[in-house]
Design a protein around this motif. Structure first.
Motif, PDB file in Angstrom:
ATOM      1  N   ARG A  17     -39.375  34.274 -61.972  1.00 49.64           N
ATOM      2  CA  ARG A  17     -40.611  35.049 -62.019  1.00 49.64           C
ATOM      3  C   ARG A  17     -40.527  36.424 -61.380  1.00 49.64           C
ATOM      4  O   ARG A  17     -41.347  37.280 -61.650  1.00 49.64           O
ATOM      5  CB  ARG A  17     -41.744  34.246 -61.367  1.00 49.64           C
ATOM      6  CG  ARG A  17     -42.210  33.093 -62.241  1.00 49.64           C
ATOM      7  CD  ARG A  17     -42.978  32.058 -61.446  1.00 49.64           C
ATOM      8  NE  ARG A  17     -43.485  31.000 -62.331  1.00 49.64           N
ATOM      9  CZ  ARG A  17     -42.724  30.017 -62.810  1.00 49.64           C
ATOM     10  NH1 ARG A  17     -41.438  29.965 -62.492  1.00 49.64           N
ATOM     11  NH2 ARG A  17     -43.239  29.101 -63.609  1.00 49.64           N
ATOM     12  N   THR A  18     -39.527  36.621 -60.506  1.00 50.17           N
ATOM     13  CA  THR A  18     -39.473  37.894 -59.784  1.00 50.17           C
ATOM     14  C   THR A  18     -38.124  38.593 -59.851  1.00 50.17           C
ATOM     15  O   THR A  18     -38.061  39.811 -59.717  1.00 50.17           O
ATOM     16  CB  THR A  18     -39.807  37.679 -58.295  1.00 50.17           C
ATOM     17  OG1 THR A  18     -38.738  36.968 -57.657  1.00 50.17           O
ATOM     18  CG2 THR A  18     -41.114  36.913 -58.135  1.00 50.17           C
ATOM     19  N   ASN A  61     -47.332  32.703 -53.692  1.00 45.65           N
ATOM     20  CA  ASN A  61     -47.444  33.792 -54.664  1.00 45.65           C
ATOM     21  C   ASN A  61     -47.179  35.156 -54.052  1.00 45.65           C
ATOM     22  O   ASN A  61     -46.901  36.114 -54.777  1.00 45.65           O
ATOM     23  CB  ASN A  61     -48.833  33.778 -55.306  1.00 45.65           C
ATOM     24  CG  ASN A  61     -49.054  32.546 -56.154  1.00 45.65           C
ATOM     25  OD1 ASN A  61     -48.225  32.202 -56.988  1.00 45.65           O
ATOM     26  ND2 ASN A  61     -50.164  31.861 -55.929  1.00 45.65           N
ATOM     27  N   LEU A  73     -42.327  37.562 -52.097  1.00 44.29           N
ATOM     28  CA  LEU A  73     -42.097  38.849 -52.750  1.00 44.29           C
ATOM     29  C   LEU A  73     -41.547  39.939 -51.837  1.00 44.29           C
ATOM     30  O   LEU A  73     -40.725  40.753 -52.262  1.00 44.29           O
ATOM     31  CB  LEU A  73     -43.410  39.358 -53.369  1.00 44.29           C
ATOM     32  CG  LEU A  73     -44.058  38.494 -54.437  1.00 44.29           C
ATOM     33  CD1 LEU A  73     -45.380  39.116 -54.868  1.00 44.29           C
ATOM     34  CD2 LEU A  73     -43.126  38.329 -55.627  1.00 44.29           C
ATOM     35  N   GLY A 108     -51.717  38.528 -59.256  1.00 44.41           N
ATOM     36  CA  GLY A 108     -50.446  38.915 -59.852  1.00 44.41           C
ATOM     37  C   GLY A 108     -50.519  39.243 -61.327  1.00 44.41           C
ATOM     38  O   GLY A 108     -49.883  40.194 -61.799  1.00 44.41           O
ATOM     39  N   ASN A 161     -41.020  43.741 -59.051  1.00 47.36           N
ATOM     40  CA  ASN A 161     -40.814  42.547 -59.866  1.00 47.36           C
ATOM     41  C   ASN A 161     -39.902  42.920 -61.028  1.00 47.36           C
ATOM     42  O   ASN A 161     -40.149  43.927 -61.711  1.00 47.36           O
ATOM     43  CB  ASN A 161     -42.171  42.040 -60.370  1.00 47.36           C
ATOM     44  CG  ASN A 161     -42.075  40.769 -61.158  1.00 47.36           C
ATOM     45  OD1 ASN A 161     -41.442  40.721 -62.214  1.00 47.36           O
ATOM     46  ND2 ASN A 161     -42.723  39.715 -60.679  1.00 47.36           N
ATOM     47  N   GLY A 200     -35.938  42.270 -52.195  1.00 52.47           N
ATOM     48  CA  GLY A 200     -37.319  41.976 -52.538  1.00 52.47           C
ATOM     49  C   GLY A 200     -38.116  43.261 -52.671  1.00 52.47           C
ATOM     50  O   GLY A 200     -37.567  44.352 -52.834  1.00 52.47           O
ATOM     51  N   ASN A 201     -39.424  43.150 -52.596  1.00 55.80           N
ATOM     52  CA  ASN A 201     -40.318  44.297 -52.688  1.00 55.80           C
ATOM     53  C   ASN A 201     -40.469  44.906 -51.297  1.00 55.80           C
ATOM     54  O   ASN A 201     -41.154  44.353 -50.437  1.00 55.80           O
ATOM     55  CB  ASN A 201     -41.679  43.843 -53.235  1.00 55.80           C
ATOM     56  CG  ASN A 201     -42.678  44.983 -53.354  1.00 55.80           C
ATOM     57  OD1 ASN A 201     -42.447  46.092 -52.879  1.00 55.80           O
ATOM     58  ND2 ASN A 201     -43.809  44.705 -53.974  1.00 55.80           N
TER      59      ASN A 201
END
Length: 332
Positions: free
Chosen positions: A37-38, A153, A157, A224, A262, A288-289
């Motif tokens: 998903r990411t 969720n 991230l 999201g 993402n 990651g972010n």
């Protein structure tokens, strides 16, 4: 007015690595779920005694060294962050003191994940108009202390880190070729969508109380699905706008330096722009972010890897809470 060029880059990532497997022990998630998903495999987490300004300084020092200037040569420091050391004074004030940049005036820009692009645009104006000759732009975020570690969720991230850019007037005296440096920046905001990505508690609207802490309203809350839809549309439109301002087409872009939130968002944007994924520097899997730090970290890594050549067309893009977003065009 003078044009601005990027004469130094630097980045910093904390030493502690938090893997997807580590998160499997903290929250109801799996490595496969996160990757699918990411695109994220791991992220960095600041040490307990590390602050946002500490990370910013660590990124700034190699950027200054690359530029060949000393901290006291700086006229301006702009830090993009929404996770400063404290509500006041600014993170930039601490950075200025820690670097010893006594001549520089310093302030923060709060545009969430778009922060470094906004800060770059602001500093560019000061250099173009001659009000600053040497400017330090930093994106730095310490989001690990603003996350709900029970919310799968969001907690999977984000990572901590910082990136830095040094700006100066274009020194190239050869006018026979096309102009180099930052050609333009294009910033946008749509506050009507503010509620899809927020830290609702802790400000004047919802001051810190026991209830705010109990409900974890002082942490990141995100819709999201809506962020994804908004991000893809906004980044595609903004990039087309930035390129069109210089008579350029996506096919003429040599490199994409993007905020990395993402992998699905990036792939969707690149597909719609018809820019090959290979032209986009990707490090989401290991960091990651990192919010406002993402864009300058990516630029620093791409430059130090030898990817950027003189005359290359670089498109920068970022989107963050607000919603804020924008693009820039640079000829290296």
């Amino acid at each position: 007015m003078e044009r601005t060029q990027i004469v130094g880059t630097g980045s910093y990532a904390p030493s502690r690595v938090l893997t997807n497997q580590d998160l499997e022990r903290l929250v109801d998630t799996t490595d496969a779920w996160i990757r699918e998903r990411t695109g994220i495999e791991e992220r960095r987490q600041a040490a307990p005694d590390e602050s946002t300004s500490d990370m910013a300084v660590q990124a700034a020092r190699p950027a200054l060294a690359m530029a060949g200037i000393q901290p006291e040569d700086l006229d301006l420091i702009v830090v993009g962050t929404v996770t400063p050391d404290m509500p006041m004074p600014s993170c930039a004030a601490f950075v200025q003191a820690k670097l010893g940049a006594r001549r520089a005036f310093a302030f923060d820009v709060a545009a969430a994940c778009s922060g470094s692009l906004y800060a770059l645009s602001v500093a560019d104006q000061f250099v173009r108009t001659g009000q600053a000759r040497r400017a330090l732009v930093i994106g730095a975020e310490l989001f690990s202390r603003s996350l709900d570690w029970s919310d799968r969720n969001t907690c999977v991230l984000f990572g901590d880190g910082a990136g830095a850019l040094v700006l100066a007037p274009v020194s190239d005296t050869d006018d026979s070729g096309p102009p180099r440096g930052i050609l333009s920046t294009h910033l946008r905001t749509d506050g009507a969508h503010a509620e899809i990505l927020t830290i609702p508690g802790g400000g004047s609207r919802m001051p810190m109380t026991e209830e705010v802490l109990h409900e974890r309203l002082n942490t990141v809350h995100m819709n999201g699905r809506e962020v994804f839809k908004f991000a893809v549309r906004a980044l595609v439109d903004s990039t087309h706008e930035a390129l069109a301002a210089h008579g350029l087409e996506p096919g003429q872009v040599d490199h994409v330096i993007a905020h990395q939130a993402n992998l699905r968002i990036l792939e969707a944007v690149l597909a719609r722009l018809e820019i090959p994924r290979e032209k986009c520097w990707l490090n989401l899997h290991k960091y990651g972010n990192t919010s406002s730090a993402s864009l300058p970290i990516s630029l620093d890594e791409a430059l130090r890897a030898g990817r950027l050549k003189r005359g290359d067309i670089i498109v920068m893009m970022a989107i963050g809470a607000g919603m804020t977003w924008g693009s820039a065009v640079v000829r290296w």
